[in-house]
Design a protein around this motif. Structure first.
Motif, PDB file in Angstrom:
ATOM      1  N   GLY A  87       0.761  -1.079  -0.120  1.00 30.81           N
ATOM      2  CA  GLY A  87      -0.127  -0.006   0.036  1.00 30.81           C
ATOM      3  C   GLY A  87       0.880   1.127  -0.104  1.00 30.81           C
ATOM      4  O   GLY A  87       1.870   1.359   0.304  1.00 30.81           O
ATOM      5  N   LYS A  88       0.214   2.314  -0.463  1.00 31.35           N
ATOM      6  CA  LYS A  88       1.113   3.825  -0.612  1.00 31.35           C
ATOM      7  C   LYS A  88       1.490   4.061   0.783  1.00 31.35           C
ATOM      8  O   LYS A  88       2.483   4.649   0.770  1.00 31.35           O
ATOM      9  N   PHE A  89       0.634   4.146   1.714  1.00 29.54           N
ATOM     10  CA  PHE A  89       1.150   4.442   3.117  1.00 29.54           C
ATOM     11  C   PHE A  89       2.536   3.789   3.658  1.00 29.54           C
ATOM     12  O   PHE A  89       3.302   4.282   4.141  1.00 29.54           O
ATOM     13  N   ILE A  93       6.052   4.947   4.584  1.00 27.04           N
ATOM     14  CA  ILE A  93       7.075   4.570   5.613  1.00 27.04           C
ATOM     15  C   ILE A  93       8.482   4.051   5.139  1.00 27.04           C
ATOM     16  O   ILE A  93       9.338   4.292   5.816  1.00 27.04           O
ATOM     17  N   HIS A  94       8.199   3.029   4.424  1.00 26.40           N
ATOM     18  CA  HIS A  94       9.642   2.383   3.975  1.00 26.40           C
ATOM     19  C   HIS A  94      10.444   3.141   3.347  1.00 26.40           C
ATOM     20  O   HIS A  94      11.798   3.156   3.603  1.00 26.40           O
ATOM     21  N   PHE A  95       9.992   4.176   2.416  1.00 22.00           N
ATOM     22  CA  PHE A  95      10.954   4.891   1.931  1.00 22.00           C
ATOM     23  C   PHE A  95      11.646   5.948   2.938  1.00 22.00           C
ATOM     24  O   PHE A  95      12.993   6.228   3.084  1.00 22.00           O
ATOM     25  N   ILE A  96      10.836   6.504   3.802  1.00 17.83           N
ATOM     26  CA  ILE A  96      11.354   7.069   5.127  1.00 17.83           C
ATOM     27  C   ILE A  96      12.374   6.589   5.625  1.00 17.83           C
ATOM     28  O   ILE A  96      13.683   7.034   6.116  1.00 17.83           O
TER      29      ILE A  96
END
Length: 212
Positions: A87-89, A93-96
């Motif tokens: 999912g986008k959220f 979070i993974h990117f951050i």
């Protein structure tokens, strides 16, 4: 982790629209030294001074904390930083958490953990250790654990920005660069490859042909 984009630029990419949040996402590599060297010094003094620990008990307990850090580093990098987002959220979070580092591996201000993350984590681990160890053994164990963390942070910065001559550091740098540029599902150890060897997560070398 899908490898869609890699930039070797040394400047920082923007992560947040908010200037306030953006400021907390970047840190100079020397900052952890100013925060955690006093912490390590204090807990070492506490174990040896008020705790009156014998030197060999202190050294053994510190080494235990250091060893436990190596496993924590591997576990967090493999299962927390490299979790599979759905999912986008969760992708955000993974990117951050870690994705930004794989997209911009040489971003000089995102190679050590920012205090907004490292201080809460360090505090949480301290209270975790108090569940299992007595006060002064916690102090010694925590000193070793945090020394391991500090070595991890400093070595991570160096692996991306320093040129090494020693065989040890060259091997460690190659190990980490393979994680970034060859296969992000291998080579989770940063300051050591010990657990990659234990759990067979080193990058496999191509077999040599035996043909005549």
């Amino acid at each position: 982790m899908p490898k869609n984009y890699v930039s070797n630029a040394t400047e920082s990419s923007r992560m947040f629209k908010s200037n306030f949040l953006e400021a907390f996402s970047k840190v100079h590599y020397s900052v952890p030294l100013f925060i955690f060297v006093p912490v390590i010094s204090y807990f070492s003094w506490k174990a040896l001074g008020p705790g009156n620990m014998l030197w060999y008990n202190f050294v053994g307990t510190v080494l235990g904390g250091l060893f436990f850090w190596t496993f924590t580093e591997y576990f967090m990098h493999r299962f927390v930083f490299h979790f599979t987002p759905h999912g986008k959220f969760m992708e955000r979070i993974h990117f951050i958490f870690h994705g930004v580092h794989h997209d911009y591996p040489n971003d000089a201000k995102r190679l050590v953990m920012p205090p907004s993350v490292s201080i809460p984590l360090a505090t949480g681990f301290y209270f975790l250790f108090t569940v299992f160890l007595s006060e002064y053994y916690v102090a010694a164990f925590y000193s070793g654990f945090m020394a391991g963390y500090l070595f991890y942070d400093m070595s991570h910065y160096a692996l991306h920005h320093a040129n090494f001559k020693s065989a040890f550091w060259k091997k460690l740098k190659k190990h980490h660069m393979q994680h970034h540029y060859s296969d992000a599902s291998k080579g989770y150890g940063v300051s050591s490859d010990i657990w990659d060897r234990v759990f067979d997560s080193n990058e496999r070398r191509p077999q040599k042909s035996n043909s005549i």
